[in-house]
Design a protein around this motif. Sequence first.
Motif, mmCIF file in Angstrom:
data_model
loop_
_atom_site.group_PDB
_atom_site.id
_atom_site.type_symbol
_atom_site.label_atom_id
_atom_site.label_comp_id
_atom_site.label_asym_id
_atom_site.label_seq_id
_atom_site.Cartn_x
_atom_site.Cartn_y
_atom_site.Cartn_z
ATOM 1 N N LYS A 5 0.838 -1.190 0.000
ATOM 2 C CA LYS A 5 0.000 0.000 0.000
ATOM 3 C C LYS A 5 0.877 1.247 0.000
ATOM 4 C CE LYS A 5 -3.435 0.267 2.785
ATOM 5 N NZ LYS A 5 -4.172 0.302 4.067
ATOM 6 N N THR A 6 0.486 2.225 -0.822
ATOM 7 C CA THR A 6 1.284 3.457 -0.896
ATOM 8 C C THR A 6 0.400 4.700 -0.850
ATOM 9 O OG1 THR A 6 1.241 3.421 -3.322
ATOM 10 C CG2 THR A 6 3.118 2.349 -2.234
ATOM 11 N N ASP A 7 -0.835 4.563 -0.371
ATOM 12 C CA ASP A 7 -1.713 5.728 -0.310
ATOM 13 C C ASP A 7 -1.175 6.740 0.700
ATOM 14 O OD1 ASP A 7 -2.570 3.512 1.463
ATOM 15 O OD2 ASP A 7 -3.886 5.062 2.291
ATOM 16 N N LEU A 8 -1.394 8.007 0.412
ATOM 17 C CA LEU A 8 -0.955 9.097 1.286
ATOM 18 C C LEU A 8 -2.168 9.691 1.994
ATOM 19 C CD1 LEU A 8 1.111 11.299 2.258
ATOM 20 C CD2 LEU A 8 0.515 12.565 0.172
ATOM 21 N N GLN A 9 -2.071 9.813 3.317
ATOM 22 C CA GLN A 9 -3.134 10.418 4.118
ATOM 23 C C GLN A 9 -2.526 11.518 4.992
ATOM 24 O OE1 GLN A 9 -6.425 9.605 4.037
ATOM 25 N NE2 GLN A 9 -6.192 7.912 2.584
ATOM 26 N N ILE A 10 -3.031 12.724 4.835
ATOM 27 C CA ILE A 10 -2.585 13.860 5.657
ATOM 28 C C ILE A 10 -3.799 14.399 6.395
ATOM 29 C CG2 ILE A 10 -1.610 16.185 5.629
ATOM 30 C CD1 ILE A 10 -0.117 15.397 3.086
ATOM 31 N N THR A 11 -3.677 14.547 7.697
ATOM 32 C CA THR A 11 -4.813 14.974 8.518
ATOM 33 C C THR A 11 -4.395 16.085 9.470
ATOM 34 O OG1 THR A 11 -5.687 12.710 8.469
ATOM 35 C CG2 THR A 11 -6.614 14.210 10.110
ATOM 36 N N GLY A 12 -5.118 17.201 9.419
ATOM 37 C CA GLY A 12 -4.939 18.283 10.396
ATOM 38 C C GLY A 12 -3.548 18.860 10.444
ATOM 39 N N LEU A 13 -2.863 18.938 9.303
ATOM 40 C CA LEU A 13 -1.462 19.383 9.301
ATOM 41 C C LEU A 13 -1.376 20.896 9.489
ATOM 42 C CD1 LEU A 13 1.129 17.721 8.972
ATOM 43 C CD2 LEU A 13 1.228 18.503 6.602
ATOM 44 N N SER A 14 -0.587 21.309 10.475
ATOM 45 C CA SER A 14 -0.417 22.735 10.769
ATOM 46 C C SER A 14 1.060 23.047 10.938
ATOM 47 C CB SER A 14 -1.174 23.131 12.042
ATOM 48 O OG SER A 14 -2.565 22.961 11.878
ATOM 49 N N LYS A 15 1.427 24.266 10.515
ATOM 50 C CA LYS A 15 2.800 24.731 10.683
ATOM 51 C C LYS A 15 2.808 26.251 10.667
ATOM 52 C CE LYS A 15 7.286 24.626 10.985
ATOM 53 N NZ LYS A 15 7.959 24.131 12.219
ATOM 54 N N ALA A 16 3.500 26.827 11.649
ATOM 55 C CA ALA A 16 3.674 28.279 11.718
ATOM 56 C C ALA A 16 5.142 28.567 11.980
ATOM 57 C CB ALA A 16 2.804 28.888 12.802
ATOM 58 N N TYR A 17 5.626 29.683 11.447
ATOM 59 C CA TYR A 17 7.010 30.085 11.658
ATOM 60 C C TYR A 17 7.116 31.192 12.696
ATOM 61 C CZ TYR A 17 8.038 27.330 7.521
ATOM 62 O OH TYR A 17 8.170 26.299 6.618
ATOM 63 N N GLY A 18 6.011 31.489 13.377
ATOM 64 C CA GLY A 18 5.968 32.513 14.408
ATOM 65 C C GLY A 18 4.530 32.708 14.834
#
Length: 348
Positions: A5-18
């Motif tokens: 299996k190679t499916d990609l699942q991204i959930t609730g991804l957050s990123k801030a630099y400040g």
Amino acid sequence: MTPPKTDLQITGLSKAYGPDSSVLDGLDLAVPGGALAAVLGPSGCGKTTLLRIIAGFLRADAGTVTVGGRTLTGPGLHLPPESRRIGIVPQEGALFPHLSVARNVAFGLTGLARGERRGRTEEVLELVGLGGYGDRMPHELSGGQQQRIALARALAPEPALVLLDEPFNALDSALRAGVRADVRAALRATGATAILVTHDQQEALSTADLVAVVRNGTIAQCDTPQEVYRRPASPWVAGFVGDAVLVPATADNGTAATALGRLPLTAPAGGRRDGTVLLRPEQLQLTEAATGVRGTVTDVCFYGHDAMVSVTVDGLDLPVDVRVAGPVTVRPGEETGIRVTGEATLHS
């Protein structure tokens, strides 16, 4: 044997630099195994940050990334890049200039015996259409060939996921379409799941199985290229993925009254309400001035394969654009008629 299996699942991804610089804001994305998804968006929308988090070069503040059910990023978990089984095709190839093509491709095959490395290198070079180029040096290759070598290097270790970071930017327009087609064919031949990060709408629509449009750190819409183009989720998406004609409308009983006439809608309006309808310029046709909705030509832009004719229409603040194939017989200042074909999409 069942492929992994190679499916990609991204959930609730957050990123801030400040504290005031949020880049990703709870982003969700699902890509089926074996699919090529284009992540499309304007500069600064979070595309590169998303790619770096998936690759493991950057830690997320929150959210999860899984490939084939294996968690790469999650609460308290951050696998290093070398443990993620992800291949990367960067901009401009980034080949090692002092290594031959074969040694570039074999660079990540350290766990194989010499004969197996040679065999796998030859296999992926054939896959990208460059069999027999193993002894060449990178400077002896064209830009398009270097990008295909970079893809071969990424595919050689049989990664679970391939990330392509705007890989066609440095190519001239004559090469770009051909190299895109070669890359897509090679990915499909291996069954690899892939993410193509781009700001080029035409590239995304013509290359990918899915198009994920990113705006302000979230996915504004993710669907097939046809659905994103024909049924955009918002006027902003409509205008970003292609030329759009936006017209005020009053909808009722599956049609909308507009300055361009009464138009059928792609979906029932759900009762009488005001909104904006979306049309694409190719849905508008020029007619004799005595027929259709009357307007005045204000501009003609010729592109070779077609032309865009701008027409002012009573009741509209801005001219509407009409895409015309073949010879253009109208000139600025002339009167013309306009007829609409197909269905319009209503937005509130």
